[in-house]
Design an enzyme around this catalytic site. Structure first.
Site, PDB file in Angstrom:
ATOM      1  CB  THR A 234      -0.897   0.000   1.251  1.00  0.00           C
ATOM      2  OG1 THR A 234      -1.665  -1.190   1.214  1.00  0.00           O
ATOM      3  CG2 THR A 234      -1.814   1.190   1.308  1.00  0.00           C
TER       4      THR A 234
ATOM      5  CD  GLU B  70      -3.901  -8.136   3.698  1.00  0.00           C
ATOM      6  OE1 GLU B  70      -3.931  -8.830   2.667  1.00  0.00           O
ATOM      7  OE2 GLU B  70      -2.932  -7.423   4.005  1.00  0.00           O
TER       8      GLU B  70
END
Lengths: 719, 719
Positions: free
Chosen positions: A156, A464
């Site tokens: 990320t 996630e």
């Protein structure tokens, strides 16, 4: 083991200066159970062997008892969690242990500390195993397993998350030096929310856009060392923690900026491709069978599916902890006169709060959800474990028939694992928080064990795969299954409920189960399942028709999809609820102990009926009469489940040291524990609080305070 | 004012190493608004004068800018909050200021720090004013207002809370010494969760059972000094903090044990009674008019009603903060390719997340709730303020006609203030938490400003009356109103909707509003209000009938009540939703600016329609077709509200220093702020984390780490 109480506190059955008088309550509750607690634990954890294995797995942590942990600073949390995690895992690893099935979930769920080593073990090592070439696995895996290097899963970015194809970190190949040059070229592309990179990781598995000779090859993973042998950042690397969070403070989730950091050509994770010295990009093809190739491609999603299914299991596990604390405490806590009368003494007897119907409804509803979530989690974990084995098998050879079935089933498992993770994490949080509220004021205390439980857990709702994004993935699959059904293509698994769509003249109402006329009939599991199946069918038809209508009006697919997204998300939730109910019934049907079956069936019905009363998507399906029957059914179930409530949470088999709860102790000595924890709280260590001299004392009327009992003189003089 | 960004970060419209590239987004959004933001603020805060007054009230805190507060220890939080609170209030107090109407709410909602002084000001001083005799008020009020003594509202006990009649602390009169002897005789009766007693209070207003010569006189309040002039506990007094909590850590909520602590006879709060030296208990009767007496008795509830109504207002205020942060950030944050294609570059443009329908639905739904909550909060605060004035007036004389009306209206206001507090606090929390989730991962960061907002707020759902208990109070009033209606007694306020029950042959279905056939007609405010009114009526009838049935079956009232409690709570929620919708419409109808009216009406409709789709109690009332129309209506509203979204949160007029949010800054420079806050985070102050040498370094493969770029040699040697 619960923390020992000091000498001046002596729990007993009577209230006194040194006793809360609650010592006999939980033993009395346990005597009411209609089933054997060990048998119920076996039903939950895959049989008696499963329970034994679970206890064995958790054994190394048995001495880690930390009643004081709620007072720790972030640094203390981190330190303890690293130390404990390594202590627990080293023995296992030295014996060549690889965790299986539920076991990682059990460990996570039972961890008294989360922390930096979990993502190292869960995400980083999975990446090495799943994406590394055999040589890379040989070089990196043993070191990672033995904590000789600590890795971070680095995906990320500060301004890019869910849309991983849009990540902006680049890895540009330099053929001259045979190196990749990694950069996070802009502020927004710095890595962010990366598990354990803030303070701990030595390496990172960095996701970056591969560029060779100016051409984009898409996202790849690179091994990048970030800290040196003295734990200082390497040149071009800037790392740090992102700051304090709502919960889960023991992890140093951090940021990573890379400025032209060079790694060798061999540091591109090379299971499925590699780059030649001259920059030629070579994709590995192992099997000539296109189905095997397809499976191998899908298997690249397995790491993520495993993580998601694990998170659904952990959600059920954490919810079990909350149920245990809230139900035990609600049996112990008494509030409100049991027979209120004018003029009675204030010492009159009071009711246990578990006997207030609203409280009982909330407690048992969440208990039913927890049992149901466990069943679905188990189902999903097994399914993915089989898939994973099949995927590894196809690396070396051809496909057998069973593997072929798995290839076919994979899209459904993939779609449901997404929605299940999204839905379970979301409702587990909601349930945990409601259970926390069921504990009243004391549930707000950190040492309640339930106070921070939801806050420590809730990042899992977003990480996630955000829950909404994941449910929309399930929705996409359902919309596709609807088309398949209408076109007569084969339907897999639960989407078989769309079978009737094969007939073009099909009208959903024709499939509505006949409405029962008694409370008993509403509580028939087969009826409930049929009703949920019908709601799934009716909802998918309705939403699908609306989507078609948008497209027929000329909207592009993405626009049409977005316009219907609220309804599509709701349809996915409805499907997942059906999926969970179905898996729960499977578990019950496999259970052989009649006493357990009876109670499990009550929980099953409560899960169904509460959804009928509170759930969405029932308009036009349910009559007011049916809702009334469901309400009466709930009333009955709350009575039937009552005597088993404490035993049902005992069956979760969660030790006191994991609960780490003043309210949820197995012995029920709640008030002694609360008082003891308060006395030991850090704010009480100093006689006078920090800053008193500066911020408060100058304002106080010290002469007035000296008067003490003599204040009355002043009062009298004014009379 | 937002905290200044350092030199190396330069926000602009383009992404770069030093810029997130978001500087132009919010200005562009603001240009889209169809209304004047100042006029909308005026609609929210009682006109332009109200806005001015609100800004004036908040002015003294303008220099209190604490971007670093998320890193503070509990002691630092406490110290800052005491210092700031005194600084802000001293000037007001010296000018003879008494806060009015919304003003306390504004202050609380805008407080950058909660802390020990709020309960001193809110609860303790209210008790002195509301329960003290004139002489006591003279002695204690000026000192309390000037922070010369700090008081604690000491009611709840370790094992007794909601059932205040069951509190166990005793105050036994000793006629010989003319003193009361106060004791918390058992572990469970120690005072607990008492606001600011842990470290700060010098005095406590202690609720205790008065016993004189062996006879119980019920609960009374006593002034007890707990700390001496050096801030040490007085003999017989044990005090301490109860320990860290889920949030709201700046307050030293504590415990208090009393062992035969003696206070003078004059320390019984004596507005309504006193005890003679010989132990004679004398109740004060001021007016001979029994209605005035009744009002005076009811007025003793006013402190609590004021606190509750204040909490409903604060709930709306805190929710406004969450809306401001989440909506601004959702406009700034881009995620997902706007035109996804195979083979496109990873640098392709992305969508602002506010344009995803599910996100937009959640954001705007909560925005509508926030606006609606403000309207109801304002209504309730005004109503109670009028009541309070009337109650004070009757202390001195007789009743005029207007006061008589208030006497009649009081039960309804009392009942609705209970349910409104319960419901608003509960849904404000749920909405804040969902808005937090709308901020994705970054919403989990403390410095997001939304991360801890819900956690810091949520104790208010349980304190001053648990939300379920309060809704059941409203339910009790509704069941009584049903009986009144059936017996032809006069109906007050909103319960006028039960009028049809006067006819014994009444069938609820006969009152169902005619079902509209177009989306436009569903969005007609008058229709929506009629539909909600009908749901209230139908639900009360259904639940009341069930309650009667239980009683007719022979159940005692308390048992019957408990058996129906889940449905009664739901009925109360349904009534409160109707109440809120009605008040919101009143506000809209009073508004004169057409542009504001248009937008407010859209929010009104969204509040109604989302409840139709997601709410309870609609079975048998709504057809599937009507729900579809409502869904289409929502789709339209989400489009219409979109251009005004940022301006609608600007209208809440919440300064950056209060938001204290990296994500919700007025200038939209989110990524610069996140990075800056991370760099300054305390975990990054040391080069290597605490414990590294002990817990991690011994495990690391230091030789391997020294290789750095040379790792490839080992990899190659294994190839």
């Amino acid at each position: 083991m619960a923390s020992e109480l000091p000498e001046d506190l002596k729990p007993s059955n009577e209230e006194s200066w040194s006793s809360g008088g609650t010592a006999d309550i939980l033993p009395r509750e346990r005597a009411l159970a209609s089933f054997d607690v060990d048998k119920m634990s076996a039903a939950l954890y895959g049989g008696a062997d499963g329970v034994k294995r679970r206890r064995f797995i958790l054994m190394p942590a048995a001495s880690m008892v930390y009643p004081e942990k709620y007072e720790w600073t972030r640094e203390e949390m981190m330190m303890h969690s690293i130390e404990d995690f390594i202590a627990i895992h080293k023995d296992f690893v030295e014996e060549g242990y690889r965790p299986e099935r539920d076991e990682v979930g059990w460990m996570s769920e039972m961890a008294t500390q989360t922390g930096p080593m979990m993502p190292h073990m869960g995400l980083f090592i999975s990446t090495v195993m799943g994406q590394g070439s055999p040589q890379q696995v040989m070089a990196w895996l043993p070191r990672a397993l033995n904590f000789q290097i600590i890795g971070c899963y680095s995906q990320t970015e500060l301004s890019h998350g869910s849309n991983i194809r849009g990540l902006r970190t680049t890895a540009t190949y330099d053929a001259e030096t045979e190196e990749f040059v990694l950069s996070t070229p802009t502020l927004g592309s710095m890595k962010w929310w990366n598990s354990d990179i803030g303070c701990v990781a030595t390496h990172a598995a960095v996701y970056a856009q591969l560029v060779i000779h100016g051409k984009e090859y898409g996202l790849h993973v690179f091994m990048v060392q970030v800290r040196d042998e003295n734990h200082m950042p390497l040149p071009g690397v800037e790392v740090g923690d992102v700051g304090p969070k709502l919960g889960d403070q023991a992890i140093d989730t951090g940021y990573l900026r890379l400025k032209d950091v060079r790694v060798p050509r061999e540091h591109l994770f090379a299971k499925r491709q590699h780059v030649e010295p001259d920059g030629t990009y070579v994709r590995h093809v192992k099997s000539k069978d296109p189905k095997a190739e397809q499976l191998a491609k899908r298997a690249s999603y397995l790491t993520m599916m495993q993580a998601r299914s694990g998170m659904a299991s952990i959600a059920g596990g954490k919810l079990s902890i909350a149920c245990t604390i809230a139900i035990r405490y609600s049996a112990v806590r008494h509030q409100g006169f049991s027979d209120a009368q004018e003029g009675q003494t204030f010492k009159a007897a009071e009711n246990p709060v578990i006997d207030y119907q609203v409280q009982r409804y909330r407690l048992f509803k969440h208990l039913a959800i927890a049992y149901c979530m466990r069943a679905s989690g188990n189902w999903m974990t097994s399914a993915i474990s089989e898939l994973s084995q099949a995927a590894n098998a196809t690396d070396d050879g051809d496909l057998d028939a069973k593997t072929q079935d798995l290839v076919n089933a994979m899209p459904e498992i993939h779609a449901c694992s997404a929605g299940l993770k999204g839905y379970c994490c979301k409702i587990a949080f909601d349930s945990m928080e409601d259970l926390r509220k069921c504990c009243g004021g004391h549930g707000y205390l950190a040492n309640s064990g339930i106070g921070l439980l939801a806050a420590d857990f809730v990042w899992q709702v977003s990480a996630e795969g955000d829950w909404v994004v994941l449910l929309l993935q399930t929705g996409r699959y359902l919309m596709k299954a609807r088309k398949d059904a209408m076109q007569g293509k084969p339907l897999v698994g639960l989407t078989a409920c769309l079978e009737p769509l094969r007939r073009p003249d099909f009208v959903p109402a024709s499939r509505r189960p006949r409405e029962p006329s008694s409370v008993q009939a509403v509580m028939d599991p087969a009826y409930l399942l049929a009703l949920f199946e019908f709601r799934t069918l009716a909802t998918i038809v309705k939403v699908g028709d609306r989507l078609d209508a948008c497209i027929n009006k000329g909207l592009a697919f993405d626009k049409a999809w977005n316009q219907c997204a609220v309804s599509i998300k709701a349809a996915a939730e409805i499907h997942i609820q059906y999926f969970m109910l179905r898996n729960f019934l499977d578990v019950i049907r496999r259970e052989t102990d009649e006493n357990c079956v009876e109670v499990l069936q009550q929980l099953f019905c409560l899960f169904g009926l509460q959804n009928i009363v509170e759930g969405q998507g029932w308009a036009g399906i349910l009559s007011a009469d049916l809702v009334s029957l469901a309400e009466s059914g709930i009333e009955q179930l709350l009575e039937s489940i009552r005597p088993n409530a404490v035993a049902l949470v005992d069956a979760f088999d969660i030790p006191d040291r994991v609960l780490n709860s003043t309210l949820g102790r197995k012995d029920g000595n709640v008030y002694e524990a609360l008082y003891d924890a308060a006395r030991n709280s850090s704010l009480n260590k100093k006689p006078v609080f920090e800053g008193y001299e500066r911020v408060l004392r100058p304002h106080l009327d010290l002469d007035f305070l000296k008067l003490r009992g003599g204040v009355c003189d002043e009062l009298n003089s004014k009379l």
